[in-house]
Write a protein that holds these residues in place. Structure first.
Motif, PDB file in Angstrom:
ATOM      1  N   PHE A  23     -57.140 -42.926-128.771  1.00  0.00           N
ATOM      2  CA  PHE A  23     -56.303 -41.981-130.169  1.00  0.00           C
ATOM      3  C   PHE A  23     -55.801 -42.903-131.168  1.00  0.00           C
ATOM      4  O   PHE A  23     -56.363 -42.293-132.952  1.00  0.00           O
ATOM      5  CB  PHE A  23     -54.754 -41.122-129.706  1.00  0.00           C
ATOM      6  N   LEU A  24     -55.915 -44.084-131.352  1.00  0.00           N
ATOM      7  CA  LEU A  24     -55.224 -45.035-132.818  1.00  0.00           C
ATOM      8  C   LEU A  24     -56.122 -45.568-132.959  1.00  0.00           C
ATOM      9  O   LEU A  24     -56.156 -45.475-134.798  1.00  0.00           O
ATOM     10  CB  LEU A  24     -54.508 -46.003-131.825  1.00  0.00           C
ATOM     11  N   TYR A  25     -57.433 -45.881-132.022  1.00  0.00           N
ATOM     12  CA  TYR A  25     -58.741 -46.387-133.532  1.00  0.00           C
ATOM     13  C   TYR A  25     -58.861 -45.018-134.133  1.00  0.00           C
ATOM     14  O   TYR A  25     -59.403 -45.042-135.094  1.00  0.00           O
ATOM     15  CB  TYR A  25     -59.883 -46.423-132.534  1.00  0.00           C
ATOM     16  N   VAL A  26     -59.389 -43.568-133.660  1.00  0.00           N
ATOM     17  CA  VAL A  26     -59.919 -42.676-134.543  1.00  0.00           C
ATOM     18  C   VAL A  26     -58.506 -42.221-135.822  1.00  0.00           C
ATOM     19  O   VAL A  26     -59.263 -41.359-137.164  1.00  0.00           O
ATOM     20  CB  VAL A  26     -59.971 -41.455-133.396  1.00  0.00           C
ATOM     21  N   PHE A 200     -52.401 -35.610-136.498  1.00  0.00           N
ATOM     22  CA  PHE A 200     -53.693 -36.458-135.859  1.00  0.00           C
ATOM     23  C   PHE A 200     -54.439 -35.829-135.458  1.00  0.00           C
ATOM     24  O   PHE A 200     -55.013 -34.341-135.325  1.00  0.00           O
ATOM     25  CB  PHE A 200     -53.038 -37.400-134.882  1.00  0.00           C
ATOM     26  N   THR A 201     -55.796 -36.202-135.472  1.00  0.00           N
ATOM     27  CA  THR A 201     -57.294 -35.306-134.573  1.00  0.00           C
ATOM     28  C   THR A 201     -56.829 -35.536-132.790  1.00  0.00           C
ATOM     29  O   THR A 201     -56.794 -36.864-133.630  1.00  0.00           O
ATOM     30  CB  THR A 201     -58.462 -36.730-135.704  1.00  0.00           C
ATOM     31  N   ILE A 202     -56.616 -35.876-132.650  1.00  0.00           N
ATOM     32  CA  ILE A 202     -56.955 -35.726-131.016  1.00  0.00           C
ATOM     33  C   ILE A 202     -57.873 -35.140-130.295  1.00  0.00           C
ATOM     34  O   ILE A 202     -59.236 -34.496-130.150  1.00  0.00           O
ATOM     35  CB  ILE A 202     -56.010 -34.527-130.216  1.00  0.00           C
ATOM     36  N   PRO A 203     -58.338 -36.441-129.629  1.00  0.00           N
ATOM     37  CA  PRO A 203     -59.830 -36.659-129.461  1.00  0.00           C
ATOM     38  C   PRO A 203     -59.625 -35.407-127.918  1.00  0.00           C
ATOM     39  O   PRO A 203     -59.557 -35.941-127.328  1.00  0.00           O
ATOM     40  CB  PRO A 203     -59.953 -37.905-128.763  1.00  0.00           C
TER      41      PRO A 203
END
Length: 298
Positions: A23-26, A200-203
């Motif tokens: 998550f932090l990376y994306v 945020f984008t949630i994988p």
């Protein structure tokens, strides 16, 4: 001038660390927009700061200087560093971190999982590990863990971190569904000061899915043989891909891995009952001393 805040996520293994790091990376760019920064020094892509932690463990000056150079002049006031490898730091190594980040307000973030579930997940992990290729039974794995007592004694684990950074700067969370009603990622973000996750984008993909028991047993069997490393890796990746596919289509037919007997579970929990109680009382301010809410095995 107010100090920048640094959140150091130190694990524990098998507590959703991969999901947090993914998550932090994306979302590293989105984090910058709200005053948070995810450093690049020692970052191993989606695997978090897997290169940073070992370097800091050996007090590598170049890596330390590179990190400080990157984060000291930021306009962002909050920094997040994540690597489960930090959980193995000794008191001396923790003191080095304290000196390294002396100009930051540091908070240590750690998630704990009930010991029997921690053992079971860790056992599966060492079977999967391409270098370790564990092929013994789970009792042998427990014996190995007990040679490193801070891996299961959570109060003992916290002691050097609290001594160095202060107990009030330790953020203890419990990796248990009942205690994460909104999910792991919202819980982590809330505890580093982020309450709105809508941007945020949630994988969607589970970056480290639990293998079905049939796959684990097959992999454990193949670990008895000296397969070339690349063959073992191909086999593991095929199993992981098939597991992810099964999850997408919600296919059933594979039981969830369970390698501990009820008696082994009770014995583990009894051994660490006092440690867990002290964590609950001293770090979570729970007067009842209950750290894990899931009922113990019958």
């Amino acid at each position: 001038m107010n100090k920048k805040t640094l959140y150091l996520h130190v694990g524990f293994p098998k507590t959703g660390t991969s999901a947090i790091q993914d998550f932090l990376y994306v979302n590293s760019d989105q984090l910058k927009e709200i005053d948070y920064y995810y450093p690049k020094t020692g970052l191993l892509g989606r695997a978090g700061h897997a290169l940073l932690a070992p370097a800091l463990k050996r007090a590598d000056k170049k890596t330390a200087d590179d990190l400080l150079s990157e984060i000291s002049g930021l306009k962002q006031k909050n920094i997040i560093i994540s690597a489960e490898f930090f959980f193995g730091f000794t008191e001396k190594e923790i003191e080095f971190l304290k000196s390294l980040f002396e100009n930051f307000a540091v908070y240590i973030v750690v998630y704990f999982r009930r010991q029997d579930h921690r053992v079971e997940s860790g056992y599966i992990q060492v079977i999967k590990d391409t270098d370790m290729r564990f092929s013994r039974d789970i009792a042998r794995y427990i014996w190995w863990l007990k040679k490193n007592p801070r891996r299961l004694n959570y109060y003992a684990f916290l002691r050097p971190w609290a001594k160095t950074f202060g107990k009030t700067n330790i953020i203890v969370r419990v990796y248990e569904k009942r205690q994460l009603p909104d999910g792991l990622l919202p819980d982590f973000l809330k505890n580093v000061g982020i309450h709105d996750i809508s941007r945020f984008t949630i994988p969607e993909k589970d970056v480290n899915p639990t293998l079905p028991v049939a796959f684990v047993k097959l992999l454990k069997f193949t670990n008895r043989f000296s397969l070339p490393k690349n063959i073992h890796l191909i086999l593991l990746r095929a199993m992981m891909s098939l597991t992810s596919l099964m999850l997408v289509f919600k296919k059933k037919g594979f039981s969830k891995p369970a390698f501990l007997s009820p008696e082994q579970r009770r014995k583990l929990l009894a051994q660490y009952e006092e440690s867990n109680k002290r964590v609950a009382v001293e770090y979570l301010r729970r007067e009842d001393g209950v750290l894990f809410y899931e009922p113990p095995p019958l």
